[in-house]
Motif scaffolding. Structure first.
Motif, PDB file in Angstrom:
ATOM      1  N   LEU A  42       0.849  -1.190   0.000  1.00 23.88           N
ATOM      2  CA  LEU A  42       0.000   0.000   0.000  1.00 23.88           C
ATOM      3  C   LEU A  42       0.891   1.248   0.000  1.00 23.88           C
ATOM      4  O   LEU A  42       1.674   1.434   0.912  1.00 23.88           O
ATOM      5  CB  LEU A  42      -0.912   0.020   1.229  1.00 23.88           C
ATOM      6  N   PRO A  43       0.757   2.112  -0.987  1.00 24.06           N
ATOM      7  CA  PRO A  43       1.632   3.284  -1.103  1.00 24.06           C
ATOM      8  C   PRO A  43       1.157   4.456  -0.242  1.00 24.06           C
ATOM      9  O   PRO A  43       0.946   5.563  -0.725  1.00 24.06           O
ATOM     10  CB  PRO A  43       1.553   3.606  -2.594  1.00 24.06           C
ATOM     11  N   CYS A  49       2.178  12.141   0.437  1.00 19.90           N
ATOM     12  CA  CYS A  49       3.107  13.194   0.008  1.00 19.90           C
ATOM     13  C   CYS A  49       2.624  13.844  -1.285  1.00 19.90           C
ATOM     14  O   CYS A  49       2.664  15.072  -1.423  1.00 19.90           O
ATOM     15  CB  CYS A  49       4.513  12.633  -0.161  1.00 19.90           C
ATOM     16  N   GLN A  50       2.144  13.048  -2.225  1.00 15.16           N
ATOM     17  CA  GLN A  50       1.595  13.607  -3.467  1.00 15.16           C
ATOM     18  C   GLN A  50       0.402  14.506  -3.169  1.00 15.16           C
ATOM     19  O   GLN A  50       0.254  15.582  -3.751  1.00 15.16           O
ATOM     20  CB  GLN A  50       1.159  12.495  -4.425  1.00 15.16           C
ATOM     21  N   PHE A  51      -0.456  14.061  -2.260  1.00 16.33           N
ATOM     22  CA  PHE A  51      -1.642  14.835  -1.900  1.00 16.33           C
ATOM     23  C   PHE A  51      -1.259  16.186  -1.314  1.00 16.33           C
ATOM     24  O   PHE A  51      -1.776  17.232  -1.720  1.00 16.33           O
ATOM     25  CB  PHE A  51      -2.493  14.049  -0.892  1.00 16.33           C
ATOM     26  N   PRO A  63       0.272   6.499  -9.309  1.00 14.51           N
ATOM     27  CA  PRO A  63       1.517   5.835  -8.924  1.00 14.51           C
ATOM     28  C   PRO A  63       2.684   6.250  -9.829  1.00 14.51           C
ATOM     29  O   PRO A  63       2.553   6.229 -11.050  1.00 14.51           O
ATOM     30  CB  PRO A  63       1.215   4.349  -9.101  1.00 14.51           C
ATOM     31  N   PRO A  64       3.799   6.651  -9.226  1.00 15.23           N
ATOM     32  CA  PRO A  64       4.984   6.994 -10.024  1.00 15.23           C
ATOM     33  C   PRO A  64       5.728   5.733 -10.429  1.00 15.23           C
ATOM     34  O   PRO A  64       5.393   4.631  -9.983  1.00 15.23           O
ATOM     35  CB  PRO A  64       5.822   7.821  -9.047  1.00 15.23           C
ATOM     36  N   ARG A  65       6.754   5.904 -11.227  1.00 17.79           N
ATOM     37  CA  ARG A  65       7.566   4.743 -11.602  1.00 17.79           C
ATOM     38  C   ARG A  65       8.211   4.127 -10.371  1.00 17.79           C
ATOM     39  O   ARG A  65       8.330   2.929 -10.243  1.00 17.79           O
ATOM     40  CB  ARG A  65       8.654   5.147 -12.587  1.00 17.79           C
ATOM     41  N   ARG A  66       8.666   4.995  -9.466  1.00 20.06           N
ATOM     42  CA  ARG A  66       9.291   4.536  -8.222  1.00 20.06           C
ATOM     43  C   ARG A  66       8.660   5.303  -7.070  1.00 20.06           C
ATOM     44  O   ARG A  66       8.763   6.514  -7.007  1.00 20.06           O
ATOM     45  CB  ARG A  66      10.797   4.803  -8.264  1.00 20.06           C
TER      46      ARG A  66
END
Length: 84
Positions: A42-43, A49-51, A63-66
């Motif tokens: 679960l990310p 952090c993105q939010f 979802p990012p690549r990493r």
């Protein structure tokens, strides 16, 4: 959440013996990062952090690549002297 004037909240639920979800509360400062410790798939940290960075109340996680993990975030904070 709009009625409460908040854009982020930790929700508490219980599931009864009939598999019904029962809402208990929403806490604007609720703790939830521990969830990623239980299930690393679960990310949680990355999404949060993105939010925060997006400043968008209609945020949708992409979802990012990493992705950033809780462990990586802690180690970076430790290296920066933010945490002991």
């Amino acid at each position: 959440m709009n009625d409460l004037g908040i854009v982020s909240g930790g929700f508490d639920f219980i599931i009864n013996k009939k598999d019904e979800w029962i809402f208990l509360e929403v806490n604007e400062a609720g703790q939830f990062f521990f969830v990623e410790g239980w299930c690393q798939e679960l990310p949680v940290v990355d999404a949060f952090c993105q939010f925060i960075e997006s400043k968008d109340e209609n945020f949708v996680y992409r979802p990012p690549r990493r992705r950033l993990t809780l462990k990586e975030a802690y180690l970076a904070a430790k290296k920066a002297g933010i945490v002991p």
